[in-house]
Each structure stands twice: as C-alpha cells, then as structure tokens.
Design a protein around this motif. Structure first.
Motif, PDB file in Angstrom:
ATOM      1  N   LEU A 278      11.218  45.696 101.550  1.00  0.00           N
ATOM      2  CA  LEU A 278      12.909  45.503 101.696  1.00  0.00           C
ATOM      3  C   LEU A 278      13.047  43.769 101.553  1.00  0.00           C
ATOM      4  O   LEU A 278      14.105  43.410 101.002  1.00  0.00           O
ATOM      5  CB  LEU A 278      13.380  45.938 102.930  1.00  0.00           C
ATOM      6  CG  LEU A 278      13.608  47.466 103.059  1.00  0.00           C
ATOM      7  CD1 LEU A 278      14.012  47.767 104.615  1.00  0.00           C
ATOM      8  CD2 LEU A 278      14.724  47.891 102.303  1.00  0.00           C
ATOM      9  N   ARG A 279      12.275  42.808 102.137  1.00  0.00           N
ATOM     10  CA  ARG A 279      12.381  41.774 102.027  1.00  0.00           C
ATOM     11  C   ARG A 279      12.071  41.124 100.457  1.00  0.00           C
ATOM     12  O   ARG A 279      12.752  40.273 100.049  1.00  0.00           O
ATOM     13  CB  ARG A 279      11.384  40.850 103.137  1.00  0.00           C
ATOM     14  CG  ARG A 279      11.753  40.798 104.359  1.00  0.00           C
ATOM     15  CD  ARG A 279      10.601  40.427 105.291  1.00  0.00           C
ATOM     16  NE  ARG A 279      11.286  40.091 106.831  1.00  0.00           N
ATOM     17  CZ  ARG A 279      10.627  39.985 107.947  1.00  0.00           C
ATOM     18  NH1 ARG A 279       8.999  40.086 107.550  1.00  0.00           N
ATOM     19  NH2 ARG A 279      10.989  39.851 108.890  1.00  0.00           N
ATOM     20  N   LYS A 280      11.017  41.789  99.845  1.00  0.00           N
ATOM     21  CA  LYS A 280      10.686  41.480  98.660  1.00  0.00           C
ATOM     22  C   LYS A 280      12.034  41.779  97.697  1.00  0.00           C
ATOM     23  O   LYS A 280      12.306  41.356  96.710  1.00  0.00           O
ATOM     24  CB  LYS A 280       9.511  42.444  97.975  1.00  0.00           C
ATOM     25  CG  LYS A 280       8.330  41.732  98.563  1.00  0.00           C
ATOM     26  CD  LYS A 280       6.862  42.657  98.015  1.00  0.00           C
ATOM     27  CE  LYS A 280       7.049  42.747  96.467  1.00  0.00           C
ATOM     28  NZ  LYS A 280       5.888  43.415  96.028  1.00  0.00           N
ATOM     29  N   ALA A 281      12.725  43.023  97.964  1.00  0.00           N
ATOM     30  CA  ALA A 281      13.855  43.160  97.224  1.00  0.00           C
ATOM     31  C   ALA A 281      14.886  42.459  97.514  1.00  0.00           C
ATOM     32  O   ALA A 281      15.911  42.494  97.011  1.00  0.00           O
ATOM     33  CB  ALA A 281      14.213  44.905  97.448  1.00  0.00           C
ATOM     34  N   GLY A 282      14.733  41.472  98.535  1.00  0.00           N
ATOM     35  CA  GLY A 282      15.979  40.410  98.835  1.00  0.00           C
ATOM     36  C   GLY A 282      16.878  40.525 100.142  1.00  0.00           C
ATOM     37  O   GLY A 282      17.588  39.794 100.486  1.00  0.00           O
ATOM     38  N   MET A 283      16.324  41.547 100.994  1.00  0.00           N
ATOM     39  CA  MET A 283      16.992  41.718 102.061  1.00  0.00           C
ATOM     40  C   MET A 283      16.533  40.673 103.225  1.00  0.00           C
ATOM     41  O   MET A 283      15.394  40.761 103.446  1.00  0.00           O
ATOM     42  CB  MET A 283      16.823  43.214 102.715  1.00  0.00           C
ATOM     43  CG  MET A 283      17.477  43.694 103.993  1.00  0.00           C
ATOM     44  SD  MET A 283      17.522  45.489 104.249  1.00  0.00           S
ATOM     45  CE  MET A 283      18.961  45.814 103.376  1.00  0.00           C
ATOM     46  N   GLU A 284      17.097  39.996 104.024  1.00  0.00           N
ATOM     47  CA  GLU A 284      16.874  38.862 104.734  1.00  0.00           C
ATOM     48  C   GLU A 284      16.477  39.696 106.203  1.00  0.00           C
ATOM     49  O   GLU A 284      17.584  39.507 106.976  1.00  0.00           O
ATOM     50  CB  GLU A 284      17.800  37.836 104.765  1.00  0.00           C
ATOM     51  CG  GLU A 284      17.630  37.049 103.582  1.00  0.00           C
ATOM     52  CD  GLU A 284      18.634  36.103 103.372  1.00  0.00           C
ATOM     53  OE1 GLU A 284      19.333  35.403 104.549  1.00  0.00           O
ATOM     54  OE2 GLU A 284      18.788  35.514 102.307  1.00  0.00           O
TER      55      GLU A 284
ATOM     56  N   VAL B 226       0.512  38.619 113.491  1.00  0.00           N
ATOM     57  CA  VAL B 226      -0.221  37.993 112.366  1.00  0.00           C
ATOM     58  C   VAL B 226      -0.114  38.505 111.072  1.00  0.00           C
ATOM     59  O   VAL B 226       0.114  37.624 109.912  1.00  0.00           O
ATOM     60  CB  VAL B 226      -1.894  37.763 112.814  1.00  0.00           C
ATOM     61  CG1 VAL B 226      -2.421  37.112 111.693  1.00  0.00           C
ATOM     62  CG2 VAL B 226      -2.041  37.019 114.135  1.00  0.00           C
ATOM     63  N   SER B 227      -0.279  39.877 110.995  1.00  0.00           N
ATOM     64  CA  SER B 227      -0.058  40.298 109.728  1.00  0.00           C
ATOM     65  C   SER B 227       1.268  40.131 109.004  1.00  0.00           C
ATOM     66  O   SER B 227       1.664  39.858 107.965  1.00  0.00           O
ATOM     67  CB  SER B 227      -0.308  41.852 109.819  1.00  0.00           C
ATOM     68  OG  SER B 227      -0.267  42.676 108.491  1.00  0.00           O
ATOM     69  N   ASP B 228       2.441  40.170 109.983  1.00  0.00           N
ATOM     70  CA  ASP B 228       3.825  40.205 109.521  1.00  0.00           C
ATOM     71  C   ASP B 228       4.052  38.540 109.131  1.00  0.00           C
ATOM     72  O   ASP B 228       4.757  38.386 108.143  1.00  0.00           O
ATOM     73  CB  ASP B 228       4.612  40.476 110.663  1.00  0.00           C
ATOM     74  CG  ASP B 228       6.013  40.291 110.478  1.00  0.00           C
ATOM     75  OD1 ASP B 228       6.841  39.591 111.004  1.00  0.00           O
ATOM     76  OD2 ASP B 228       6.541  41.149 109.596  1.00  0.00           O
ATOM     77  N   SER B 229       3.345  37.848 109.849  1.00  0.00           N
ATOM     78  CA  SER B 229       3.695  36.269 109.297  1.00  0.00           C
ATOM     79  C   SER B 229       3.035  36.034 108.061  1.00  0.00           C
ATOM     80  O   SER B 229       3.495  35.325 107.368  1.00  0.00           O
ATOM     81  CB  SER B 229       2.933  35.253 110.483  1.00  0.00           C
ATOM     82  OG  SER B 229       3.578  35.488 111.629  1.00  0.00           O
ATOM     83  N   SER B 230       1.866  36.687 107.911  1.00  0.00           N
ATOM     84  CA  SER B 230       1.271  36.435 106.492  1.00  0.00           C
ATOM     85  C   SER B 230       2.035  37.244 105.475  1.00  0.00           C
ATOM     86  O   SER B 230       2.181  36.349 104.298  1.00  0.00           O
ATOM     87  CB  SER B 230      -0.128  37.296 106.388  1.00  0.00           C
ATOM     88  OG  SER B 230      -0.687  37.316 105.287  1.00  0.00           O
ATOM     89  N   MET B 231       2.712  38.041 105.668  1.00  0.00           N
ATOM     90  CA  MET B 231       3.770  38.709 104.538  1.00  0.00           C
ATOM     91  C   MET B 231       4.645  37.970 104.334  1.00  0.00           C
ATOM     92  O   MET B 231       5.376  37.836 103.231  1.00  0.00           O
ATOM     93  CB  MET B 231       3.850  40.184 104.935  1.00  0.00           C
ATOM     94  CG  MET B 231       2.712  41.358 104.737  1.00  0.00           C
ATOM     95  SD  MET B 231       3.249  42.744 105.136  1.00  0.00           S
ATOM     96  CE  MET B 231       3.500  42.967 106.711  1.00  0.00           C
ATOM     97  N   ARG B 232       5.355  37.419 105.523  1.00  0.00           N
ATOM     98  CA  ARG B 232       6.475  36.398 105.526  1.00  0.00           C
ATOM     99  C   ARG B 232       6.230  35.105 104.571  1.00  0.00           C
ATOM    100  O   ARG B 232       7.103  34.870 103.629  1.00  0.00           O
ATOM    101  CB  ARG B 232       7.191  36.116 106.765  1.00  0.00           C
ATOM    102  CG  ARG B 232       7.561  37.388 107.553  1.00  0.00           C
ATOM    103  CD  ARG B 232       8.447  36.868 108.701  1.00  0.00           C
ATOM    104  NE  ARG B 232       9.852  36.255 108.309  1.00  0.00           N
ATOM    105  CZ  ARG B 232      10.560  35.793 109.247  1.00  0.00           C
ATOM    106  NH1 ARG B 232      10.297  35.728 110.570  1.00  0.00           N
ATOM    107  NH2 ARG B 232      11.833  35.425 108.796  1.00  0.00           N
ATOM    108  N   LEU B 233       5.007  34.584 104.792  1.00  0.00           N
ATOM    109  CA  LEU B 233       4.731  33.299 104.090  1.00  0.00           C
ATOM    110  C   LEU B 233       4.456  34.094 102.582  1.00  0.00           C
ATOM    111  O   LEU B 233       4.983  32.968 101.650  1.00  0.00           O
ATOM    112  CB  LEU B 233       3.501  32.767 104.645  1.00  0.00           C
ATOM    113  CG  LEU B 233       3.607  32.119 106.203  1.00  0.00           C
ATOM    114  CD1 LEU B 233       2.085  31.646 106.524  1.00  0.00           C
ATOM    115  CD2 LEU B 233       4.529  30.871 105.837  1.00  0.00           C
TER     116      LEU B 233
END
Length: 234
Positions: A47-53, A205-212
């Motif tokens: 969803l974040r990749k699709a532009g949802m913040e 940690v996994s979530d932070s990696s994806m956000r970066l």
C-alpha cells in the motif's frame, strides 16, 4: 494471466486498505484474527508503494512488542477526494532534480521517524540482552545522519531554491539513494540471519527496512520523472 496468488494478494491489500480507511488501527495479531491475513507488514508495504502514507509505531503490551499501523485523518481525506498523487511534480534538466518543500518535508519526516523507530528497537534489543542491539543502534544513527545531511544540503545557500522548493544535484540524490539502500539492505539482511529472540523486534526491523526502501523508491521516481520531463523538452 493473473495467478491465484496475485488474486489473493490483491484481495488482502484491498481488505487492509478498507480497514485503515475507517480510521481504525491494525496490528499483525488483529489482521490474522479478523481477516486471516498473516503477512500484514508486506501488505502495508504494498500500500505504501502505491502511495498511501501509512503511519506505524512500536507498541509493548503484556510484555510483547508489536507494530501498530494507521492512517491519519488528512491522508484518509486525500484518498476520499481522489487526490492521490505521489511525489512526481518536478521540472528541470537532466543535471538537476526539483523537490518541492512538501516533498522535502515528507522525506525528512519519514527519515526522522524511521531513525527514532530503529533507535527504540535497539533499546528494546539491549534490554533483552540481544547481541544485535548495538548493530541496530548503529543503523539508527546512520539514518539520522542521512536525514541531517539532507537537511544541510537543502539549506545550503549555494543551492538554487525559492519559496516553493529546491533544485538538487542528481549526483547528490544518487549518493543519498545509495546510502538509504545500503542501510535498508543491511537491516533486511539482519532479519534473515539475526538472533533476535523477540518477534516484535524482528518485525520492527523488517518494517524499518521496507520503509527505507520506499523512501529510496520515491527519490528514484522523482529523478526518473525529471529525466523524462527534460527529454520531452529537448
């Protein structure tokens, strides 16, 4: 041809999106209990990749750490209104990339939030006597340093800027992207090989990696958009 797995993924993404659009928060446990969705972090990433913040933070409850996700009211209103553009409003030549003040604020706030989240994970890992704690803390500092250098570059009087934004050298943004990618990859590798005993820390940690990684993708989109715009003008 659409595979059954793609259909399942699309359905899960839609379910999580609809849930978040109600204004409710969601956790990994809740997504499983309510919707039988086990890979919440990946669906949030989609969803974040699709532009949802989508916002997130680490929570400790009954001695267990987990991530909580939600949408701010402003973001929900943006989707309701149909104003779902991503960071692509740029102009310029192939040598420079334009970032509006809003784009700069989004990048800085996301980097800063990421750094704080990683720092909290490092502290929790230390409490649990996890050897990876110091490494996680180092990554937190790296992200903080990236944000600081970006701030300094945006405020550099030699930069071409005005009241609406700033032109950045493409070479600089390439280096910024490489730094972010490096930290994201290191965090991702840590999850694979780590001895993190707490599932919440591992998920965090996994979530932070994806956000970066998402920040890096946003920068790349701006650079590609600028390059395309310059080619059209030529």
């Amino acid at each position: 041809m659409i595979t059954p797995q793609q259909t399942v993924t699309a359905t899960q993404i839609d379910i999580i999106k609809k849930h978040l659009m109600t204004g409710a928060t969601i956790s990994k446990l809740e997504s499983y209990e309510r919707y039988q969705i086990m890979c919440l972090a990946q669906r949030v990433h989609d969803l974040r990749k699709a532009g949802m913040e989508i916002q997130s933070k680490s929570i400790i409850k009954n001695g267990k750490r987990f991530n909580l996700y939600w949408l701010e009211e402003e973001e929900r209103a943006r989707y309701v209104s149909g104003n779902t553009h991503t960071i692509t409003d740029v102009h310029g030549t192939s040598a420079d990339v334009w970032l509006s003040n809003d784009d700069i604020d989004v990048l800085l706030s996301t980097l800063t939030a990421c750094s704080k989240d990683i720092n909290l994970l490092a502290k929790f890992a230390d409490i649990e006597n996890t050897e990876e704690g110091n490494k996680i803390n180092d990554y937190s500092k790296e992200v903080s340093d990236i944000a600081m250098r970006f701030t300094q570059n945006a405020a550099n009087p030699k930069q071409s800027c005005n009241s609406t934004g700033t032109w950045f050298k493409r070479e600089y943004l390439d280096k910024l992207k490489l730094s972010i990618d490096g930290t994201a990859n290191s965090l991702g590798a840590m999850v694979v090989r780590s001895r993190l005993v707490d599932v919440g820390v591992s998920d965090g940690v996994s979530d932070s990696s994806m956000r970066l990684s998402e920040i890096s993708v946003s920068i790349e989109k701006v650079m590609i958009s600028t390059e395309t715009s310059a080619s059209v003008k030529e």
